[in-house]
Write a protein that holds these residues in place. Structure first.
Motif, PDB file in Angstrom:
ATOM      1  N   HIS A  58     -41.902 -26.970 -27.870  1.00 39.52           N
ATOM      2  CA  HIS A  58     -40.709 -26.316 -28.400  1.00 39.52           C
ATOM      3  C   HIS A  58     -39.803 -27.273 -29.184  1.00 39.52           C
ATOM      4  CE1 HIS A  58     -41.579 -22.641 -26.205  1.00 39.52           C
ATOM      5  NE2 HIS A  58     -41.880 -23.403 -25.173  1.00 39.52           N
ATOM      6  N   PHE A  59     -40.238 -28.529 -29.329  1.00 41.24           N
ATOM      7  CA  PHE A  59     -39.425 -29.527 -30.031  1.00 41.24           C
ATOM      8  C   PHE A  59     -39.106 -29.066 -31.446  1.00 41.24           C
ATOM      9  CE2 PHE A  59     -39.138 -33.075 -33.017  1.00 41.24           C
ATOM     10  CZ  PHE A  59     -38.121 -33.829 -32.456  1.00 41.24           C
ATOM     11  N   TRP A  60     -37.843 -29.276 -31.846  1.00 35.50           N
ATOM     12  CA  TRP A  60     -37.437 -28.947 -33.208  1.00 35.50           C
ATOM     13  C   TRP A  60     -36.919 -30.170 -33.947  1.00 35.50           C
ATOM     14  CZ3 TRP A  60     -32.285 -26.820 -35.029  1.00 35.50           C
ATOM     15  CH2 TRP A  60     -32.368 -26.439 -36.367  1.00 35.50           C
ATOM     16  N   GLN A  61     -35.936 -30.861 -33.358  1.00 29.34           N
ATOM     17  CA  GLN A  61     -35.414 -32.062 -33.991  1.00 29.34           C
ATOM     18  C   GLN A  61     -34.649 -32.900 -32.985  1.00 29.34           C
ATOM     19  OE1 GLN A  61     -31.819 -31.676 -36.580  1.00 29.34           O
ATOM     20  NE2 GLN A  61     -32.265 -29.475 -36.476  1.00 29.34           N
ATOM     21  N   ASN A  62     -34.422 -34.169 -33.356  1.00 33.20           N
ATOM     22  CA  ASN A  62     -33.668 -35.094 -32.522  1.00 33.20           C
ATOM     23  C   ASN A  62     -32.608 -35.766 -33.372  1.00 33.20           C
ATOM     24  OD1 ASN A  62     -33.428 -38.194 -31.557  1.00 33.20           O
ATOM     25  ND2 ASN A  62     -33.649 -36.840 -29.811  1.00 33.20           N
ATOM     26  N   ARG A  63     -31.425 -35.930 -32.788  1.00 38.29           N
ATOM     27  CA  ARG A  63     -30.337 -36.650 -33.451  1.00 38.29           C
ATOM     28  C   ARG A  63     -29.847 -37.734 -32.502  1.00 38.29           C
ATOM     29  NH1 ARG A  63     -28.085 -33.712 -37.882  1.00 38.29           N
ATOM     30  NH2 ARG A  63     -29.755 -32.340 -38.577  1.00 38.29           N
ATOM     31  N   ARG A  64     -29.604 -38.921 -33.055  1.00 47.19           N
ATOM     32  CA  ARG A  64     -29.180 -40.063 -32.244  1.00 47.19           C
ATOM     33  C   ARG A  64     -27.797 -40.520 -32.681  1.00 47.19           C
ATOM     34  NH1 ARG A  64     -32.994 -45.105 -31.545  1.00 47.19           N
ATOM     35  NH2 ARG A  64     -33.493 -44.017 -29.653  1.00 47.19           N
ATOM     36  N   TYR A  65     -26.946 -40.774 -31.671  1.00 45.95           N
ATOM     37  CA  TYR A  65     -25.601 -41.306 -31.889  1.00 45.95           C
ATOM     38  C   TYR A  65     -25.394 -42.445 -30.896  1.00 45.95           C
ATOM     39  CZ  TYR A  65     -25.376 -36.981 -34.381  1.00 45.95           C
ATOM     40  OH  TYR A  65     -25.679 -35.959 -35.242  1.00 45.95           O
ATOM     41  N   GLY A  66     -25.704 -43.652 -31.322  1.00 45.84           N
ATOM     42  CA  GLY A  66     -25.656 -44.784 -30.411  1.00 45.84           C
ATOM     43  C   GLY A  66     -26.716 -44.610 -29.344  1.00 45.84           C
ATOM     44  N   LYS A  67     -26.309 -44.641 -28.094  1.00 43.52           N
ATOM     45  CA  LYS A  67     -27.247 -44.475 -26.978  1.00 43.52           C
ATOM     46  C   LYS A  67     -27.412 -43.015 -26.566  1.00 43.52           C
ATOM     47  CE  LYS A  67     -26.572 -49.040 -25.078  1.00 43.52           C
ATOM     48  NZ  LYS A  67     -26.212 -49.855 -23.942  1.00 43.52           N
ATOM     49  N   VAL A  68     -26.722 -42.126 -27.258  1.00 42.03           N
ATOM     50  CA  VAL A  68     -26.800 -40.697 -26.942  1.00 42.03           C
ATOM     51  C   VAL A  68     -27.751 -40.012 -27.914  1.00 42.03           C
ATOM     52  CG1 VAL A  68     -25.503 -38.541 -26.843  1.00 42.03           C
ATOM     53  CG2 VAL A  68     -24.461 -40.646 -26.006  1.00 42.03           C
ATOM     54  N   ASN A  69     -28.692 -39.275 -27.359  1.00 38.78           N
ATOM     55  CA  ASN A  69     -29.626 -38.477 -28.155  1.00 38.78           C
ATOM     56  C   ASN A  69     -29.439 -37.010 -27.818  1.00 38.78           C
ATOM     57  OD1 ASN A  69     -32.205 -40.122 -29.441  1.00 38.78           O
ATOM     58  ND2 ASN A  69     -31.080 -41.261 -27.901  1.00 38.78           N
ATOM     59  N   PHE A  70     -29.507 -36.184 -28.848  1.00 35.06           N
ATOM     60  CA  PHE A  70     -29.544 -34.739 -28.661  1.00 35.06           C
ATOM     61  C   PHE A  70     -30.880 -34.280 -29.202  1.00 35.06           C
ATOM     62  CE2 PHE A  70     -24.915 -35.472 -29.337  1.00 35.06           C
ATOM     63  CZ  PHE A  70     -24.460 -35.028 -28.118  1.00 35.06           C
ATOM     64  N   THR A  71     -31.697 -33.687 -28.335  1.00 35.08           N
ATOM     65  CA  THR A  71     -32.960 -33.127 -28.788  1.00 35.08           C
ATOM     66  C   THR A  71     -32.824 -31.611 -28.759  1.00 35.08           C
ATOM     67  OG1 THR A  71     -34.236 -35.028 -28.040  1.00 35.08           O
ATOM     68  CG2 THR A  71     -35.442 -32.985 -28.374  1.00 35.08           C
ATOM     69  N   PHE A  72     -33.196 -31.009 -29.872  1.00 41.29           N
ATOM     70  CA  PHE A  72     -33.093 -29.555 -30.055  1.00 41.29           C
ATOM     71  C   PHE A  72     -34.473 -28.940 -29.894  1.00 41.29           C
ATOM     72  CE2 PHE A  72     -29.603 -31.493 -32.176  1.00 41.29           C
ATOM     73  CZ  PHE A  72     -28.565 -30.583 -32.205  1.00 41.29           C
ATOM     74  N   PHE A  73     -34.518 -27.868 -29.137  1.00 44.55           N
ATOM     75  CA  PHE A  73     -35.761 -27.129 -28.903  1.00 44.55           C
ATOM     76  C   PHE A  73     -35.539 -25.678 -29.281  1.00 44.55           C
ATOM     77  CE2 PHE A  73     -35.381 -30.549 -25.847  1.00 44.55           C
ATOM     78  CZ  PHE A  73     -36.641 -31.124 -25.800  1.00 44.55           C
ATOM     79  N   ARG A  74     -36.583 -25.038 -29.797  1.00 43.08           N
ATOM     80  CA  ARG A  74     -36.551 -23.604 -30.121  1.00 43.08           C
ATOM     81  C   ARG A  74     -37.753 -22.926 -29.509  1.00 43.08           C
ATOM     82  NH1 ARG A  74     -33.343 -21.403 -34.375  1.00 43.08           N
ATOM     83  NH2 ARG A  74     -31.930 -22.974 -35.095  1.00 43.08           N
TER      84      ARG A  74
END
Length: 177
Positions: free
Chosen positions: A161-177
């Motif tokens: 379901h992976f869609w995209q990943n965004r990184r902000y320093g040590k924080v990652n947001f992974t988006f799934f659909r």
């Protein structure tokens, strides 16, 4: 910590110093919601916020006018802080706060959510299982969005379901659909 946008913009959220939760930084929250601004219509969203911690993410969603938000937090002190904040800010009709273990909720909870957000402790041993658990729970509506906040040591690109990943320093947001 402050609310970065919407009707509640600038309101300060001051959890007690004794809190051990790692709240999402203002910069990372602002970046996440800038992305979401281009993806979703906030007013039509029904949000499930897992591992709510200080409640900042739920409050950001409420500030942008989401239909309803359900915040799930296991720790009693954090749960109480969120409940108190929701009540004092007059958001009782928009945000429901549940004291529960996320893993039990995923198996028992009923609902139809357009967006599920999870910010588990970065050291959680089962963090890699969360995406599949969320999709198996059938809580996310078709075409819904699941966002997982996690540390840089995890990579979910192989998830079906992976869609995209965004990184902000040590924080990652992974988006799934």
């Amino acid at each position: 910590m402050r609310i970065v946008s919407g009707e509640l913009k600038g309101r300060k959220l001051s959890p007690p110093a004794s809190f051990r939760a790692r709240p999402t930084t203002d910069r990372a929250r602002e970046s996440l919601f800038n992305i979401l601004n281009n993806l979703i219509d906030f007013k039509s969203q029904i949000v499930l916020d897992l591992f709510s911690g200080t409640g900042a993410i739920s409050l950001e969603f409420a500030s942008r006018g989401c239909q309803s938000i359900t915040a799930v937090e296991k720790n009693y002190a954090y749960f109480s802080f969120i409940k108190k904040t929701v009540s004092s800010w007059g958001l009782n009709k928009q945000i429901q706060v549940i004291k529960a273990d996320v893993f039990k909720v995923l198996n028992k909870m009923e609902g139809n959510y357009t967006l599920i957000f999870a910010d588990p402790p970065f050291a959680l041993s089962t963090i890699t299982d969360l995406p599949q658990m969320v999709f198996n729970s059938q809580l996310l509506l078709e075409n819904g969005l699941f966002i997982l906040e996690h540390g840089p040591e995890y990579n979910f690109e192989d998830s079906p379901h992976f869609w995209q990943n965004r990184r902000y320093g040590k924080v990652n947001f992974t988006f799934f659909r």
